[in-house]
Design a protein around this motif. Sequence first.
Motif, PDB file in Angstrom:
ATOM      1  N   ARG A  54       0.872  -1.140   0.112  1.00 26.19           N
ATOM      2  CA  ARG A  54       0.158   0.112  -0.058  1.00 26.19           C
ATOM      3  C   ARG A  54       0.897   1.213   0.039  1.00 26.19           C
ATOM      4  O   ARG A  54       0.744   2.144  -0.690  1.00 26.19           O
ATOM      5  CB  ARG A  54      -0.959  -0.135   1.301  1.00 26.19           C
ATOM      6  CG  ARG A  54      -2.317   0.457   0.903  1.00 26.19           C
ATOM      7  CD  ARG A  54      -3.019   0.204   2.133  1.00 26.19           C
ATOM      8  NE  ARG A  54      -3.982  -1.033   2.103  1.00 26.19           N
ATOM      9  CZ  ARG A  54      -3.526  -2.115   2.977  1.00 26.19           C
ATOM     10  NH1 ARG A  54      -2.569  -1.983   3.944  1.00 26.19           N
ATOM     11  NH2 ARG A  54      -4.132  -3.192   2.714  1.00 26.19           N
ATOM     12  N   ASP A  55       1.983   1.186   0.705  1.00 24.79           N
ATOM     13  CA  ASP A  55       2.768   2.396   0.765  1.00 24.79           C
ATOM     14  C   ASP A  55       3.530   2.668  -0.129  1.00 24.79           C
ATOM     15  O   ASP A  55       3.490   3.808  -1.007  1.00 24.79           O
ATOM     16  CB  ASP A  55       3.942   2.211   1.964  1.00 24.79           C
ATOM     17  CG  ASP A  55       3.260   2.312   3.361  1.00 24.79           C
ATOM     18  OD1 ASP A  55       2.079   2.722   3.455  1.00 24.79           O
ATOM     19  OD2 ASP A  55       3.944   1.980   4.367  1.00 24.79           O
ATOM     20  N   ILE A  56       3.990   1.492  -1.051  1.00 26.48           N
ATOM     21  CA  ILE A  56       4.702   1.600  -2.223  1.00 26.48           C
ATOM     22  C   ILE A  56       3.842   2.176  -3.464  1.00 26.48           C
ATOM     23  O   ILE A  56       4.103   3.188  -4.102  1.00 26.48           O
ATOM     24  CB  ILE A  56       5.496   0.317  -2.370  1.00 26.48           C
ATOM     25  CG1 ILE A  56       6.587  -0.282  -1.658  1.00 26.48           C
ATOM     26  CG2 ILE A  56       6.008   0.275  -4.003  1.00 26.48           C
ATOM     27  CD1 ILE A  56       6.894  -1.828  -1.756  1.00 26.48           C
ATOM     28  N   LEU A  57       2.840   1.702  -3.490  1.00 21.69           N
ATOM     29  CA  LEU A  57       1.908   2.004  -4.519  1.00 21.69           C
ATOM     30  C   LEU A  57       1.332   3.568  -4.503  1.00 21.69           C
ATOM     31  O   LEU A  57       1.177   4.256  -5.335  1.00 21.69           O
ATOM     32  CB  LEU A  57       0.439   1.048  -4.467  1.00 21.69           C
ATOM     33  CG  LEU A  57       0.917  -0.356  -4.903  1.00 21.69           C
ATOM     34  CD1 LEU A  57      -0.530  -1.072  -4.804  1.00 21.69           C
ATOM     35  CD2 LEU A  57       1.541  -0.332  -6.239  1.00 21.69           C
ATOM     36  N   ALA A  58       1.261   3.872  -3.042  1.00 26.85           N
ATOM     37  CA  ALA A  58       0.943   5.376  -2.961  1.00 26.85           C
ATOM     38  C   ALA A  58       2.128   6.263  -3.482  1.00 26.85           C
ATOM     39  O   ALA A  58       1.925   7.249  -3.994  1.00 26.85           O
ATOM     40  CB  ALA A  58       0.518   5.783  -1.613  1.00 26.85           C
ATOM     41  N   ARG A  59       3.191   5.848  -3.096  1.00 31.85           N
ATOM     42  CA  ARG A  59       4.626   6.558  -3.575  1.00 31.85           C
ATOM     43  C   ARG A  59       4.643   6.503  -5.025  1.00 31.85           C
ATOM     44  O   ARG A  59       5.083   7.632  -5.690  1.00 31.85           O
ATOM     45  CB  ARG A  59       5.807   5.754  -2.944  1.00 31.85           C
ATOM     46  CG  ARG A  59       7.088   6.619  -3.277  1.00 31.85           C
ATOM     47  CD  ARG A  59       7.154   7.887  -2.812  1.00 31.85           C
ATOM     48  NE  ARG A  59       8.528   8.635  -2.903  1.00 31.85           N
ATOM     49  CZ  ARG A  59       8.654   9.751  -3.477  1.00 31.85           C
ATOM     50  NH1 ARG A  59       7.734  10.710  -3.528  1.00 31.85           N
ATOM     51  NH2 ARG A  59       9.744  10.450  -3.717  1.00 31.85           N
ATOM     52  N   ILE A  60       4.498   5.373  -5.606  1.00 34.28           N
ATOM     53  CA  ILE A  60       4.233   5.277  -7.014  1.00 34.28           C
ATOM     54  C   ILE A  60       3.436   6.197  -7.623  1.00 34.28           C
ATOM     55  O   ILE A  60       3.550   7.073  -8.791  1.00 34.28           O
ATOM     56  CB  ILE A  60       3.902   3.765  -7.630  1.00 34.28           C
ATOM     57  CG1 ILE A  60       5.345   3.085  -7.374  1.00 34.28           C
ATOM     58  CG2 ILE A  60       3.677   3.968  -9.083  1.00 34.28           C
ATOM     59  CD1 ILE A  60       5.096   1.481  -7.684  1.00 34.28           C
ATOM     60  N   ASP A  61       2.254   6.536  -7.221  1.00 30.64           N
ATOM     61  CA  ASP A  61       1.274   7.496  -7.791  1.00 30.64           C
ATOM     62  C   ASP A  61       1.723   8.882  -7.663  1.00 30.64           C
ATOM     63  O   ASP A  61       1.757   9.511  -8.434  1.00 30.64           O
ATOM     64  CB  ASP A  61       0.069   7.444  -7.035  1.00 30.64           C
ATOM     65  CG  ASP A  61      -0.933   6.335  -7.158  1.00 30.64           C
ATOM     66  OD1 ASP A  61      -0.956   5.737  -8.169  1.00 30.64           O
ATOM     67  OD2 ASP A  61      -1.761   5.753  -6.260  1.00 30.64           O
ATOM     68  N   GLU A  62       2.516   9.084  -6.339  1.00 26.34           N
ATOM     69  CA  GLU A  62       3.187  10.485  -6.439  1.00 26.34           C
ATOM     70  C   GLU A  62       4.110  10.595  -7.588  1.00 26.34           C
ATOM     71  O   GLU A  62       4.282  11.707  -8.215  1.00 26.34           O
ATOM     72  CB  GLU A  62       3.887  10.598  -4.975  1.00 26.34           C
ATOM     73  CG  GLU A  62       2.592  10.528  -3.757  1.00 26.34           C
ATOM     74  CD  GLU A  62       3.477  10.469  -2.406  1.00 26.34           C
ATOM     75  OE1 GLU A  62       4.553  10.248  -2.527  1.00 26.34           O
ATOM     76  OE2 GLU A  62       2.872  10.598  -1.623  1.00 26.34           O
ATOM     77  N   LEU A  63       5.030   9.724  -7.659  1.00 28.10           N
ATOM     78  CA  LEU A  63       6.280   9.948  -8.713  1.00 28.10           C
ATOM     79  C   LEU A  63       5.890   9.841  -9.970  1.00 28.10           C
ATOM     80  O   LEU A  63       6.382  10.670 -10.769  1.00 28.10           O
ATOM     81  CB  LEU A  63       7.246   8.673  -8.354  1.00 28.10           C
ATOM     82  CG  LEU A  63       7.978   8.740  -7.160  1.00 28.10           C
ATOM     83  CD1 LEU A  63       8.996   7.453  -7.058  1.00 28.10           C
ATOM     84  CD2 LEU A  63       8.959   9.819  -7.091  1.00 28.10           C
ATOM     85  N   ALA A  94       2.933  11.179 -11.001  1.00 27.53           N
ATOM     86  CA  ALA A  94       2.491  12.494 -11.150  1.00 27.53           C
ATOM     87  C   ALA A  94       3.632  13.449 -11.189  1.00 27.53           C
ATOM     88  O   ALA A  94       3.409  14.285 -12.371  1.00 27.53           O
ATOM     89  CB  ALA A  94       1.558  12.806  -9.875  1.00 27.53           C
ATOM     90  N   ASP A  95       4.512  13.424 -10.464  1.00 27.43           N
ATOM     91  CA  ASP A  95       5.795  14.019 -10.497  1.00 27.43           C
ATOM     92  C   ASP A  95       6.248  13.984 -12.214  1.00 27.43           C
ATOM     93  O   ASP A  95       6.865  15.360 -12.554  1.00 27.43           O
ATOM     94  CB  ASP A  95       6.981  13.876  -9.675  1.00 27.43           C
ATOM     95  CG  ASP A  95       6.533  14.176  -8.198  1.00 27.43           C
ATOM     96  OD1 ASP A  95       5.745  14.937  -7.841  1.00 27.43           O
ATOM     97  OD2 ASP A  95       7.344  13.668  -7.363  1.00 27.43           O
ATOM     98  N   ALA A  96       6.252  12.932 -12.697  1.00 28.27           N
ATOM     99  CA  ALA A  96       6.689  12.768 -14.139  1.00 28.27           C
ATOM    100  C   ALA A  96       5.777  13.071 -15.332  1.00 28.27           C
ATOM    101  O   ALA A  96       6.058  13.233 -16.315  1.00 28.27           O
ATOM    102  CB  ALA A  96       7.319  11.320 -14.208  1.00 28.27           C
ATOM    103  N   GLY A  97       4.511  13.625 -14.911  1.00 24.06           N
ATOM    104  CA  GLY A  97       3.629  13.968 -15.733  1.00 24.06           C
ATOM    105  C   GLY A  97       2.569  12.791 -16.168  1.00 24.06           C
ATOM    106  O   GLY A  97       2.027  12.849 -17.279  1.00 24.06           O
ATOM    107  N   THR A  98       2.552  11.780 -15.571  1.00 24.04           N
ATOM    108  CA  THR A  98       1.858  10.599 -15.839  1.00 24.04           C
ATOM    109  C   THR A  98       0.979  10.093 -14.806  1.00 24.04           C
ATOM    110  O   THR A  98       0.878  10.648 -13.822  1.00 24.04           O
ATOM    111  CB  THR A  98       2.571   9.561 -16.746  1.00 24.04           C
ATOM    112  OG1 THR A  98       1.659   8.631 -17.103  1.00 24.04           O
ATOM    113  CG2 THR A  98       3.636   8.818 -15.559  1.00 24.04           C
ATOM    114  N   SER A  99       0.426   8.664 -14.903  1.00 24.41           N
ATOM    115  CA  SER A  99      -0.275   8.208 -13.866  1.00 24.41           C
ATOM    116  C   SER A  99      -0.182   6.675 -14.017  1.00 24.41           C
ATOM    117  O   SER A  99       0.170   6.092 -15.180  1.00 24.41           O
ATOM    118  CB  SER A  99      -1.937   8.658 -13.751  1.00 24.41           C
ATOM    119  OG  SER A  99      -2.480   8.421 -15.199  1.00 24.41           O
ATOM    120  N   LYS A 100      -1.076   5.791 -13.068  1.00 25.57           N
ATOM    121  CA  LYS A 100      -1.118   4.479 -13.193  1.00 25.57           C
ATOM    122  C   LYS A 100      -1.960   4.035 -14.378  1.00 25.57           C
ATOM    123  O   LYS A 100      -1.780   2.894 -14.811  1.00 25.57           O
ATOM    124  CB  LYS A 100      -1.615   3.821 -11.859  1.00 25.57           C
ATOM    125  CG  LYS A 100      -2.835   4.399 -11.663  1.00 25.57           C
ATOM    126  CD  LYS A 100      -3.461   4.106 -10.375  1.00 25.57           C
ATOM    127  CE  LYS A 100      -4.702   4.272  -9.983  1.00 25.57           C
ATOM    128  NZ  LYS A 100      -5.141   3.794  -8.303  1.00 25.57           N
TER     129      LYS A 100
END
Length: 117
Positions: free
Chosen positions: A42-51, A53-59
């Motif tokens: 859960r923590d990793i997937l939340a961080r992936i969402d953030e990163l 977004a930082d890159a300009g994309t999403s899951k």
Amino acid sequence: MAIRRIHVGPRMSGIVINGNNVHLSGMTAAKREGRSVADQTRDILARIDELLADAGTSKEHLVQVNIWLSDIGTFNEMNAVWDQWVSPGNTPARATVEARLALPDIKVEIQVLAALP
């Protein structure tokens, strides 16, 4: 083709953008001690969402995902969290394997490749 790096550190970059490809480094949970595979996932997937977004994309734009588990016996536990998170109809190519991870309290590590929209 220019390569862009975000969250650059001395050993690795958190994000590398090459053309339309967004590569994230392998992610582990920040808080691990005494936490379950589900909690770490859960923590990793939340961080992936953030990163992403930082890159300009999403899951929704995931292309490929590699998942390493310290114990393949926790595959279903990890998948229960993954299935709640992943974008329906936009599931990436994915591999999951058991591996000895860098530290004993790391139970899961996830690396993703996404596309820019």
